[in-house]
Design an enzyme around this catalytic site. Structure first.
Site, PDB file in Angstrom:
ATOM      1  N   ASP A 172      -6.989 -12.576  -8.077  1.00  0.00           N
ATOM      2  CA  ASP A 172      -6.433 -11.258  -8.226  1.00  0.00           C
ATOM      3  C   ASP A 172      -7.473 -10.400  -8.632  1.00  0.00           C
ATOM      4  O   ASP A 172      -8.480 -10.717  -9.436  1.00  0.00           O
ATOM      5  CB  ASP A 172      -5.602 -11.340  -9.422  1.00  0.00           C
TER       6      ASP A 172
ATOM      7  N   ASP B  33      -4.915  -5.653  -6.980  1.00  0.00           N
ATOM      8  CA  ASP B  33      -3.945  -4.822  -7.807  1.00  0.00           C
ATOM      9  C   ASP B  33      -3.875  -3.386  -7.483  1.00  0.00           C
ATOM     10  O   ASP B  33      -4.892  -2.751  -7.350  1.00  0.00           O
ATOM     11  CB  ASP B  33      -4.281  -5.098  -9.278  1.00  0.00           C
TER      12      ASP B  33
ATOM     13  N   GLU C 155      -1.789  -4.643  -3.105  1.00  0.00           N
ATOM     14  CA  GLU C 155      -0.730  -4.289  -3.756  1.00  0.00           C
ATOM     15  C   GLU C 155      -0.341  -2.745  -3.843  1.00  0.00           C
ATOM     16  O   GLU C 155      -1.170  -2.196  -4.207  1.00  0.00           O
ATOM     17  CB  GLU C 155      -0.491  -4.927  -5.182  1.00  0.00           C
TER      18      GLU C 155
ATOM     19  N   HIS D  34       5.359 -11.679 -10.233  1.00  0.00           N
ATOM     20  CA  HIS D  34       5.360 -11.670 -11.788  1.00  0.00           C
ATOM     21  C   HIS D  34       5.790 -10.268 -12.489  1.00  0.00           C
ATOM     22  O   HIS D  34       6.168 -10.302 -13.634  1.00  0.00           O
ATOM     23  CB  HIS D  34       4.076 -12.025 -12.291  1.00  0.00           C
ATOM     24  N   ASP D  35       6.226  -9.288 -11.469  1.00  0.00           N
ATOM     25  CA  ASP D  35       6.638  -8.117 -12.152  1.00  0.00           C
ATOM     26  C   ASP D  35       8.347  -8.000 -11.689  1.00  0.00           C
ATOM     27  O   ASP D  35       8.865  -6.959 -12.147  1.00  0.00           O
ATOM     28  CB  ASP D  35       5.898  -6.852 -11.386  1.00  0.00           C
TER      29      ASP D  35
HETATM   30  C1  NOJ Z   1       0.590  -4.444 -10.988  1.00  0.00           C
HETATM   31  C2  NOJ Z   1       0.619  -5.706 -11.537  1.00  0.00           C
HETATM   32  O1  NOJ Z   1       1.221  -6.554 -10.712  1.00  0.00           O
HETATM   33  C3  NOJ Z   1       1.271  -5.720 -13.185  1.00  0.00           C
HETATM   34  O2  NOJ Z   1       1.642  -6.613 -13.679  1.00  0.00           O
HETATM   35  C4  NOJ Z   1       0.543  -4.911 -13.856  1.00  0.00           C
HETATM   36  O3  NOJ Z   1       0.933  -4.430 -15.151  1.00  0.00           O
HETATM   37  C5  NOJ Z   1      -0.002  -3.374 -13.173  1.00  0.00           C
HETATM   38  N1  NOJ Z   1      -0.424  -3.631 -11.667  1.00  0.00           N
HETATM   39  C6  NOJ Z   1      -1.346  -2.784 -13.930  1.00  0.00           C
HETATM   40  O4  NOJ Z   1      -2.312  -3.529 -13.620  1.00  0.00           O
END
Ligand code: NOJ
Length: 559
Positions: free
Chosen positions: A98, A199, A256, A329-330
């Site tokens: 990541d 990210d 992302e 994970h989000d």
């Molecule tokens: C996206 C990540 O997937 C998330 O978990 C994170 O809180 C934010 N970006 C900030 O890095």
């Protein structure tokens, strides 16, 4: 059609904190991952995307990095990491790290310098602006609530943080900063990593006028998002990074990108664009969010879901490449969100997997998805750990939301739904740890766990294994052209894939009812049909039939 290993791969995402704890401190770690590599090999995946393992004070569980070239002590050491990649490569597994380079931790050495004085050499590594009328420089909001600006006493001005105030945004306008980032990326590549998940990479270029956003506390994204999502110089920066570092390695890259549209997707991933290979877009993840964003949970519609996914399939058909995901994970657990995690948990998890894995693109599996893990219904805010959840709770209480309304929203949408520890077996704490887990295990671990799934040949685990094996066997699953069928159906998600003389037809029932299905004329012209996979018993002959609750079938047709 250009073939590539990263198009033919299946990726498995590990959230290390919650995966497997080897030293009984209640927190997953790198040795814990090594212990489970054979499990992943058995599943058949090719690549592991590892959420951040870098040194971090853990304000946002590792997405706040204080040293890019060190490993978080709770997870182990750089020697452990070296052992991990060695053990992975031995098993022919690739490692995607990541890369969090929109921001660092406020405990990163660069920021510690930057905030000291206005003439510090690291000052411009971050984004500083003076107060406006005695207040924040503009009305931009942080994704975790409140203003995106934080005051610094020493220099009497504000720094920007699109996430928590412990995650200051890097200033990509500064070429020294960019070069330091490229050096760091190169360091990891030279250590043998096989690629990166980047990210919020489409946030790195901010509109330098820093205008007020016009959606304060309103729409889907935080106020100000229009001025940094897919910002003015984003393509220049990505092309520079590609030119300076990425092009020299045979790697996989996925960005992302909240707020990216398919048109932008082509710009980010087009063959000759020299940027990235894939993006994670969020359009399908946003379909159950109402005005005001994700916490205003709304019913979602299958027609919209199909529209979005099909639009991305079609738009990237000629140029570019899709990543396919239901979970990370989000996000909440997909079987709880788009399936039925009660009576039809197994069937609906398999149906969702089929629908996704037969599309064109690279599929991603999030830990636990392969055993049908579900959302968790903690009944007190004290059980939650995620910063976004905790901030939201305070904010909504202050706005007069009832406890019940908040808890309902958390049960559907808290990021901790995805972060409860991986359920390995039916022993205490699901076999995740011999200590006390940092986040409580989902109480359903006695029935939903990897050991039980491996022992049952009809489990979701074995079904995923079959889906992955099919992808390895049939080029059409990777490269065939996608076409949606029954666009208007609110119950069935059906599509075809076509490659030369072959066709696949994928038919999924998204409801708990029996639904009739009629074969489309485009599929009638084939001499042989074979059932590739189904979550029910079915014969090889493709003919009109009644889909049972959450039934899914894939037929392979040839001339
Ligand atoms: C996206 C990540 O997937 C998330 O978990 C994170 O809180 C934010 N970006 C900030 O890095």
């Amino acid at each position: 059609m250009t073939k590539a290993w990263w198009k033919e791969s299946v990726v498995y995402q590990i959230y290390p904190r919650s995966f497997n704890d080897s030293n009984e401190d209640g927190i997953g770690d790198i040795q814990g991952i090594i212990e489970k590599l054979d499990y992943l090999k058995e599943l058949g995946i090719d690549v592991i995307w590892l959420s951040p393992v870098y040194q971090s004070p853990n304000d946002d569980n590792g997405y706040d990095i204080s040293d890019y070239q060190a490993i978080m002590s709770e997870f182990g050491t750089l020697d452990d990491w070296d052992q991990l990649i060695e053990e992975m490569h031995k098993r022919d597994l690739k490692l995607l790290m990541d890369l969090v380079i929109n921001h660092t931790s406020d405990e990163h050495a660069w920021f510690i310098e930057s905030k000291k004085s206005k003439d510090n050499p690291y000052r411009d590594y971050y984004i500083w602006r003076p107060a406006k009328n005695g207040r924040e420089p503009n009305n931009w909001e942080s994704a975790f609530g409140g203003s995106a600006w934080q005051y610094n006493e020493t220099t009497e001005d504000y720094f920007l943080h699109l996430f928590s105030k412990k995650q200051p945004d890097l200033n990509w306008e500064n070429s020294n900063m960019r070069n330091d980032i490229y050096k760091m990326i190169k360091w990891w590549l030279d250590k043998g990593v096989d690629g990166f998940r980047m990210d919020v990479i489409n946030f790195i270029s901010k509109d330098q006028r820093f205008p007020d956003g016009d959606n304060p506390a309103g729409e889907q994204y935080a106020s100000g998002a229009d001025y940094y999502m897919n910002g003015p110089k984003i393509h220049d920066y990505l092309q520079e990074m590609h030119h300076e570092v990425l092009q020299h390695y045979d790697i996989m890259t996925v960005g992302e990108m909240p707020g990216a549209t398919p048109e932008e997707g082509v710009l980010y991933t087009g063959k000759d664009r020299n940027e990235l290979q894939m993006v994670f877009h969020f359009e399908h993840m946003d379909i159950d969010a109402g005005p005001g964003g994700k916490w205003n949970v709304q019913p979602w519609s299958l027609v919209t879901l199909k529209d979005i996914l099909s639009k991305w399939q079609e738009e990237l058909e000629e140029d570019g490449w899709n990543s396919l995901y239901w979970n990370n994970h989000d996000q909440p657990r997909v079987v709880s969100r788009f399936g039925n995690d009660q009576k039809y948990r197994e069937l609906s998890a398999k149906m969702l997997a089929t629908t996704l894995h037969m599309m064109k693109g690279t599929p991603y599996i999030y830990q636990g998805e392969e055993i049908g893990m579900t959302n968790v219904n903690f009944n007190s805010i004290d059980e939650y750990r995620d910063i976004e959840t905790l901030n939201m709770y305070q904010e909504k209480i202050a706005n007069g939301w009832s406890e019940e309304k908040i808890m309902n929203a958390l049960h559907s949408k808290s990021r901790d739904n995805a972060r409860t520890p991986m359920q390995w077996d039916s022993s205490e704490h699901a076999g995740f740890t011999g200590g006390t887990p940092w986040l409580r295990v989902n109480p359903n671990y006695k029935t939903i766990n990897a050991k039980a799934a491996i022992e049952n040949p009809k489990s979701i685990f074995h079904y995923y294994k079959q889906l992955i094996a099919l992808r390895k066997k049939h080029d059409i699953i990777v490269y065939g052209k996608y076409e949606l069928l029954l666009k208007e159906s609110a119950e069935i998600f059906a599509y075809t894939r076509t490659l030369n003389e072959e066709k696949l037809i994928v038919i999924s029932n998204f409801t708990d009812k029996d639904i009739n299905f009629t074969i489309p004329s485009s599929c009638k012209d084939y001499s042989s049909s074979k059932l590739l996979i189904s979550n029910y018993q079915a014969t090889d002959q493709l003919e009109d039939f009644t889909l049972k609750p959450y039934e899914s079938r894939v037929y392979h047709l040839s001339k």
